[in-house]
Design an enzyme around this catalytic site. Structure first.
Site, PDB file in Angstrom:
ATOM      1  N   ASP A  89      10.752  59.062  34.241  1.00 11.09           N
ATOM      2  CA  ASP A  89      10.072  58.607  35.442  1.00 11.09           C
ATOM      3  C   ASP A  89       9.571  57.192  35.181  1.00 11.09           C
ATOM      4  O   ASP A  89       9.196  56.858  34.064  1.00 11.09           O
ATOM      5  CB  ASP A  89       8.908  59.556  35.752  1.00 11.09           C
ATOM      6  N   ASP A 264      12.914  68.455  38.916  1.00  9.13           N
ATOM      7  CA  ASP A 264      11.974  68.541  37.796  1.00  9.13           C
ATOM      8  C   ASP A 264      10.655  69.031  38.349  1.00  9.13           C
ATOM      9  O   ASP A 264      10.354  68.819  39.528  1.00  9.13           O
ATOM     10  CB  ASP A 264      11.772  67.178  37.126  1.00  9.13           C
TER      11      ASP A 264
END
Length: 370
Positions: A89, A264
């Site tokens: 991320d 996720d």
């Protein structure tokens, strides 16, 4: 990275992602390893129950332990002894969750380190550089996580800033000659016209895959599903579609049905540590007194290490005493359950029986909490 779309069943998609580090079958779920560790799990355990790719967070890793520490080992894979692909991320969500301690400008975000209060600046270029140093197999652009709820003018302004940052992220990724994949992130809140505009601009910029951001941030399930009803079709069919931060098993089934390839979420690991266990018939809250003398296994349909060896009574005891083993056994089960759910969906799409699978899934999930 290369993506092969192998089969479709209505909108549900069955594919394969090919990396230098290995292959990932889709639809796929990535456990979250924020600090270079999926809490309570070894890499070997993750692999043993079907984990193919994990998520790391560049923001947190840059602060603790620091990129220099990771690079001393080689890259993030070497640091945490994970042999498969890693998606990182960009840190955008974490930066914007700092609230009043951060200041947004066109250039990027000024904020204070949650570790020691030191002043830090992060913009698209800095985020992309960090992810390059980590050796991420999939790099995410730096974007602003649109607040929810927000009026349309605020959402539009946020989306436009994210699109400008997306172009800068792409430019920096290219300047660094990073051959690994770069994903764009679609924003636009709950507004269909803004979501479609964001997607179209990102497609024009050109990315290896596309994520849907700004969901599971407080909106209702109905609002999330409404976005998923129209947005995946706005993205190229030959590119990966990644729904960020989602979600419950039911969320995964609904999203796969609508054409999402990757997920996720911290839910299976965080809920495990809190004693919320996902099973084929619903969620078991293992702390409940009803399990004190329950010698049956957690889930008769599950073949994980926990279900093959321990009773609900023992798991109840461990949870009540906050034993480390309890967190481990619960996490093993929840992650196994998630990965087996993804396997079932892949098989259902392959055999063109996803509708049948979904019907049976909901029939079994008769209770929200047991």
């Amino acid at each position: 990275m290369k993506f092969e779309l192998k089969n479709t069943n209505y909108l549900a998609r069955r594919g394969k992602i090919i990396f230098d580090r290995g292959e990932v079958e889709t639809p796929s779920f990535m456990p979250v390893g924020t600090y270079g560790s999926v809490k309570a799990m070894t890499p070997e355990e993750l692999s043993s129950f079907g984990t193919q790719m994990i998520l790391g967070n560049s923001f947190h890793l840059a602060i603790t332990p620091g990129i220099d520490v990771v690079q001393a080992h080689g890259n993030l894979h070497d640091f945490m002894h994970w042999k498969g692909p890693i998606l990182t991320d960009s840190g955008g969500f974490q930066v914007f969750s700092l609230g009043e301690t951060r200041k947004i400008s066109e250039k990027g975000v000024d904020f204070r380190s949650p570790k020691d209060g030191a002043k830090i600046f992060m913009g698209p270029e800095e985020s992309i550089q960090i992810q390059k140093k980590l050796g991420s197999d999939i790099v995410m652009i730096f974007d602003e996580c649109t607040p929810y709820p927000a009026d349309k003018k605020t959402v539009y302004k946020s989306m436009q800033l994210s699109l400008r940052w997306a172009q800068r992220s792409k430019n920096e990724h290219d300047r660094l000659n990073n051959k690994n994949a770069l994903f764009g992130i679609v924003q636009g809140g709950m507004h269909e016209d803004l979501r479609i505009q964001s997607a179209a601009t990102l497609v024009e910029i050109g990315f290896n895959g596309f994520a849907i951001g700004g969901l599971s941030v407080g909106e209702s399930k109905e609002e999330m599903i409404k976005v998923l009803d129209y947005l995946p079709s706005q993205l190229p069919s030959d590119k990966l579609r990644y729904l960020m931060g989602v979600g419950t098993p039911k969320d995964l089934v609904e999203a796969v049905e609508r054409g999402i390839d990757m997920f996720d979420c911290v839910m299976p690991t965080r809920n495990a540590r809190n004693g919320y266990l996902f099973t084929s018939i619903g969620i078991v809250k293992i702390r409940n007194a009803r399990y004190r003398l329950d010698t049956s296994v957690l889930d008769e349909c599950c073949h994980c290490y926990t279900c093959q060896n321990y009773s609900k009574s023992y798991l109840h005891h461990l949870q009540r005493k906050n034993e480390i083993l309890g967190a481990r056994l619960n996490t093993i089960h929840n992650l196994y359950y998630y990965q087996y759910l993804m396997l079932q969906m892949r098989r259902a799409i392959e055999s063109n029986k996803f509708s049948k699978f979904k019907k049976e899934f909901y029939q079994q999930q008769g209770h929200d909490t047991l």
